[in-house]
Write a protein that holds these residues in place. Sequence first.
Motif, PDB file in Angstrom:
ATOM      1  N   ARG A  45       0.822  -1.209   0.000  1.00  0.00           N
ATOM      2  CA  ARG A  45       0.000   0.000   0.000  1.00  0.00           C
ATOM      3  C   ARG A  45       0.855   1.259   0.000  1.00  0.00           C
ATOM      4  NH1 ARG A  45      -3.497   3.509   2.753  1.00  0.00           N
ATOM      5  NH2 ARG A  45      -5.610   3.512   1.879  1.00  0.00           N
ATOM      6  N   ASN A  46       1.992   1.229   0.696  1.00  0.00           N
ATOM      7  CA  ASN A  46       2.866   2.392   0.672  1.00  0.00           C
ATOM      8  C   ASN A  46       3.354   2.672  -0.746  1.00  0.00           C
ATOM      9  OD1 ASN A  46       5.979   3.436   0.907  1.00  0.00           O
ATOM     10  ND2 ASN A  46       4.648   4.378   2.438  1.00  0.00           N
ATOM     11  N   GLY A  47       3.650   1.620  -1.492  1.00  0.00           N
ATOM     12  CA  GLY A  47       4.031   1.806  -2.881  1.00  0.00           C
ATOM     13  C   GLY A  47       2.887   2.374  -3.703  1.00  0.00           C
ATOM     14  N   LEU A  48       1.691   1.832  -3.513  1.00  0.00           N
ATOM     15  CA  LEU A  48       0.522   2.298  -4.265  1.00  0.00           C
ATOM     16  C   LEU A  48       0.229   3.768  -3.994  1.00  0.00           C
ATOM     17  CD1 LEU A  48      -1.622  -0.873  -3.615  1.00  0.00           C
ATOM     18  CD2 LEU A  48      -0.820  -0.127  -5.867  1.00  0.00           C
ATOM     19  N   TYR A  65      -7.410 -11.451   1.357  1.00  0.00           N
ATOM     20  CA  TYR A  65      -6.464 -10.348   1.500  1.00  0.00           C
ATOM     21  C   TYR A  65      -7.186  -9.007   1.557  1.00  0.00           C
ATOM     22  CZ  TYR A  65      -1.487 -11.230   1.669  1.00  0.00           C
ATOM     23  OH  TYR A  65      -0.218 -11.500   2.112  1.00  0.00           O
ATOM     24  N   LEU A  66      -8.154  -8.843   0.681  1.00  0.00           N
ATOM     25  CA  LEU A  66      -8.891  -7.582   0.654  1.00  0.00           C
ATOM     26  C   LEU A  66      -9.669  -7.375   1.949  1.00  0.00           C
ATOM     27  CD1 LEU A  66     -10.186  -7.625  -3.039  1.00  0.00           C
ATOM     28  CD2 LEU A  66      -8.157  -6.500  -2.110  1.00  0.00           C
ATOM     29  N   ASP A  67     -10.220  -8.463   2.499  1.00  0.00           N
ATOM     30  CA  ASP A  67     -10.932  -8.373   3.779  1.00  0.00           C
ATOM     31  C   ASP A  67      -9.980  -7.955   4.899  1.00  0.00           C
ATOM     32  OD1 ASP A  67     -13.243  -9.137   2.533  1.00  0.00           O
ATOM     33  OD2 ASP A  67     -13.190 -11.224   3.230  1.00  0.00           O
ATOM     34  N   LEU A  68      -8.783  -8.573   4.928  1.00  0.00           N
ATOM     35  CA  LEU A  68      -7.797  -8.245   5.959  1.00  0.00           C
ATOM     36  C   LEU A  68      -7.370  -6.782   5.852  1.00  0.00           C
ATOM     37  CD1 LEU A  68      -5.878  -9.009   8.246  1.00  0.00           C
ATOM     38  CD2 LEU A  68      -4.265  -9.864   6.523  1.00  0.00           C
ATOM     39  N   ALA A  69      -7.163  -6.309   4.629  1.00  0.00           N
ATOM     40  CA  ALA A  69      -6.755  -4.913   4.431  1.00  0.00           C
ATOM     41  C   ALA A  69      -7.823  -3.953   4.940  1.00  0.00           C
ATOM     42  CB  ALA A  69      -6.465  -4.661   2.949  1.00  0.00           C
ATOM     43  N   ARG A  70      -9.093  -4.299   4.711  1.00  0.00           N
ATOM     44  CA  ARG A  70     -10.180  -3.450   5.201  1.00  0.00           C
ATOM     45  C   ARG A  70     -10.232  -3.454   6.732  1.00  0.00           C
ATOM     46  NH1 ARG A  70     -13.579  -6.621   2.293  1.00  0.00           N
ATOM     47  NH2 ARG A  70     -13.365  -6.319   0.045  1.00  0.00           N
ATOM     48  N   GLN A  71      -9.959  -4.620   7.332  1.00  0.00           N
ATOM     49  CA  GLN A  71     -10.019  -4.742   8.792  1.00  0.00           C
ATOM     50  C   GLN A  71      -9.025  -3.821   9.485  1.00  0.00           C
ATOM     51  OE1 GLN A  71      -9.564  -8.884   9.846  1.00  0.00           O
ATOM     52  NE2 GLN A  71     -11.192  -9.512   8.452  1.00  0.00           N
ATOM     53  N   LEU A  76      -7.515  -1.994  -0.147  1.00  0.00           N
ATOM     54  CA  LEU A  76      -6.802  -2.173  -1.416  1.00  0.00           C
ATOM     55  C   LEU A  76      -7.760  -2.330  -2.598  1.00  0.00           C
ATOM     56  CD1 LEU A  76      -4.125  -4.769  -0.211  1.00  0.00           C
ATOM     57  CD2 LEU A  76      -3.770  -2.322  -0.585  1.00  0.00           C
ATOM     58  N   ASP A  77      -9.062  -2.357  -2.337  1.00  0.00           N
ATOM     59  CA  ASP A  77     -10.046  -2.679  -3.379  1.00  0.00           C
ATOM     60  C   ASP A  77      -9.929  -1.781  -4.607  1.00  0.00           C
ATOM     61  OD1 ASP A  77     -12.359  -4.450  -1.677  1.00  0.00           O
ATOM     62  OD2 ASP A  77     -11.109  -3.103  -0.528  1.00  0.00           O
ATOM     63  N   THR A  78      -9.822  -0.478  -4.403  1.00  0.00           N
ATOM     64  CA  THR A  78      -9.764   0.453  -5.528  1.00  0.00           C
ATOM     65  C   THR A  78      -8.539   0.202  -6.390  1.00  0.00           C
ATOM     66  OG1 THR A  78     -10.952   2.148  -4.277  1.00  0.00           O
ATOM     67  CG2 THR A  78      -9.705   2.891  -6.188  1.00  0.00           C
ATOM     68  N   ASP A  84      -3.877  -1.410 -10.525  1.00  0.00           N
ATOM     69  CA  ASP A  84      -2.609  -0.944  -9.960  1.00  0.00           C
ATOM     70  C   ASP A  84      -2.016  -1.995  -9.031  1.00  0.00           C
ATOM     71  OD1 ASP A  84      -2.682   1.557 -11.236  1.00  0.00           O
ATOM     72  OD2 ASP A  84      -4.019   2.352  -9.694  1.00  0.00           O
ATOM     73  N   LEU A  85      -2.877  -2.854  -8.508  1.00  0.00           N
ATOM     74  CA  LEU A  85      -2.444  -4.007  -7.708  1.00  0.00           C
ATOM     75  C   LEU A  85      -3.049  -5.249  -8.333  1.00  0.00           C
ATOM     76  CD1 LEU A  85      -1.157  -5.390  -5.232  1.00  0.00           C
ATOM     77  CD2 LEU A  85      -3.276  -4.914  -3.975  1.00  0.00           C
ATOM     78  N   VAL A  86      -2.189  -6.187  -8.702  1.00  0.00           N
ATOM     79  CA  VAL A  86      -2.637  -7.437  -9.311  1.00  0.00           C
ATOM     80  C   VAL A  86      -2.367  -8.578  -8.334  1.00  0.00           C
ATOM     81  CG1 VAL A  86      -2.286  -9.076 -11.192  1.00  0.00           C
ATOM     82  CG2 VAL A  86      -2.267  -6.614 -11.654  1.00  0.00           C
ATOM     83  N   ILE A  87      -3.413  -9.328  -8.013  1.00  0.00           N
ATOM     84  CA  ILE A  87      -3.280 -10.486  -7.125  1.00  0.00           C
ATOM     85  C   ILE A  87      -3.252 -11.749  -7.980  1.00  0.00           C
ATOM     86  CG2 ILE A  87      -4.276 -11.773  -5.203  1.00  0.00           C
ATOM     87  CD1 ILE A  87      -5.594  -9.212  -4.258  1.00  0.00           C
ATOM     88  N   ILE A  88      -2.162 -12.477  -7.881  1.00  0.00           N
ATOM     89  CA  ILE A  88      -1.986 -13.716  -8.636  1.00  0.00           C
ATOM     90  C   ILE A  88      -2.139 -14.890  -7.677  1.00  0.00           C
ATOM     91  CG2 ILE A  88      -0.416 -15.105 -10.036  1.00  0.00           C
ATOM     92  CD1 ILE A  88       0.979 -12.507 -10.851  1.00  0.00           C
ATOM     93  N   LYS A  89      -3.154 -15.680  -7.878  1.00  0.00           N
ATOM     94  CA  LYS A  89      -3.384 -16.842  -7.018  1.00  0.00           C
ATOM     95  C   LYS A  89      -2.570 -18.013  -7.543  1.00  0.00           C
ATOM     96  CE  LYS A  89      -6.943 -19.560  -4.724  1.00  0.00           C
ATOM     97  NZ  LYS A  89      -6.359 -20.873  -5.002  1.00  0.00           N
ATOM     98  N   GLN A  90      -1.729 -18.534  -6.682  1.00  0.00           N
ATOM     99  CA  GLN A  90      -0.874 -19.648  -7.068  1.00  0.00           C
ATOM    100  C   GLN A  90      -1.522 -20.966  -6.677  1.00  0.00           C
ATOM    101  OE1 GLN A  90       3.023 -19.677  -5.367  1.00  0.00           O
ATOM    102  NE2 GLN A  90       3.737 -21.338  -6.650  1.00  0.00           N
ATOM    103  N   VAL A  91      -1.612 -21.851  -7.640  1.00  0.00           N
ATOM    104  CA  VAL A  91      -2.147 -23.189  -7.401  1.00  0.00           C
ATOM    105  C   VAL A  91      -1.016 -24.182  -7.642  1.00  0.00           C
ATOM    106  CG1 VAL A  91      -3.863 -24.899  -8.058  1.00  0.00           C
ATOM    107  CG2 VAL A  91      -4.432 -22.465  -8.177  1.00  0.00           C
ATOM    108  N   THR A  92      -0.550 -24.818  -6.574  1.00  0.00           N
ATOM    109  CA  THR A  92       0.564 -25.761  -6.671  1.00  0.00           C
ATOM    110  C   THR A  92       0.023 -27.180  -6.737  1.00  0.00           C
ATOM    111  OG1 THR A  92       1.972 -24.267  -5.389  1.00  0.00           O
ATOM    112  CG2 THR A  92       2.706 -26.543  -5.617  1.00  0.00           C
TER     113      THR A  92
END
Length: 254
Positions: A45-48, A65-71, A76-78, A84-92
């Motif tokens: 967020r500091n970078g954003l 993650y978005l829920d935690l950020a709101r808490q 980070l939603d906007t 401006d923020l891309v969330i990549i879900k990793q499936v191993t």
Amino acid sequence: MPEEQILTGISEFDKVCGGFVRKGNYIVSGAADTGKSIFSIQFLRNGLLNEEKGILVTEREPHEYLDLARQINLPLDTYVENNDLVIIKQVTLSSGIVSDENEFTTFMTDLGNLIVPVEATRIVFDSFIPIIQLFTSEYLEQGIRALFFEIKQMGLTALLTTKMPTSRNTLAIKRFIEDQVNGSIHLDEHTKENSETSRKLVVRKMTGLTSPFPVFNFTIEPDTGINILEQSETGLIVAEKTLTKPKPKEIVNG
């Protein structure tokens, strides 16, 4: 010419440590629920806030993650909506699938195709453990070195999170990674007899600082996230050691 520093968004930490070196790699370790993801949110967020785009690579669902950020009142939603923020879900799906330079090149091509178009300058791997598990034991050290090199070449400052090692081999791997990165931070939590929670942010390594490294007392506040209370009087003294080497929009591994 001195290396450019960027701020983490944790003000007292930045005052003492000077933030992070741009294009450096940093590891944050700790047990579950000690604040690793919150540290990651504040870093991104500091970078954003300073018009630096970010990437988050995680096994968790994006909404978590978005829920935690709101808490913690650091939404980070906007930024996600504006790309401006891309969330990549990793499936191993499997581990030990990168065993040589050719397989590493394929892995980096897939990852780069997701990262490069974003034009980000900050990236978080929360957690870094699934990335470690991609490499065979024989290729682990070479693969991690190559990954850190490629991340720097992309112009990214990287924050990696990991839980505490539970075996001699995983401890050796963590020590090897600590030797490669610009900084290592440990988040510690201890419950006192009166049921109060005591938290410490322990700097184990940091480019630009020398031992004894600072230790901070901190709390996690609902409106600010990690809040440094004060610097502990006793810093961490790290002796030189000979490390034991370990034995020989969606990323889908396997």
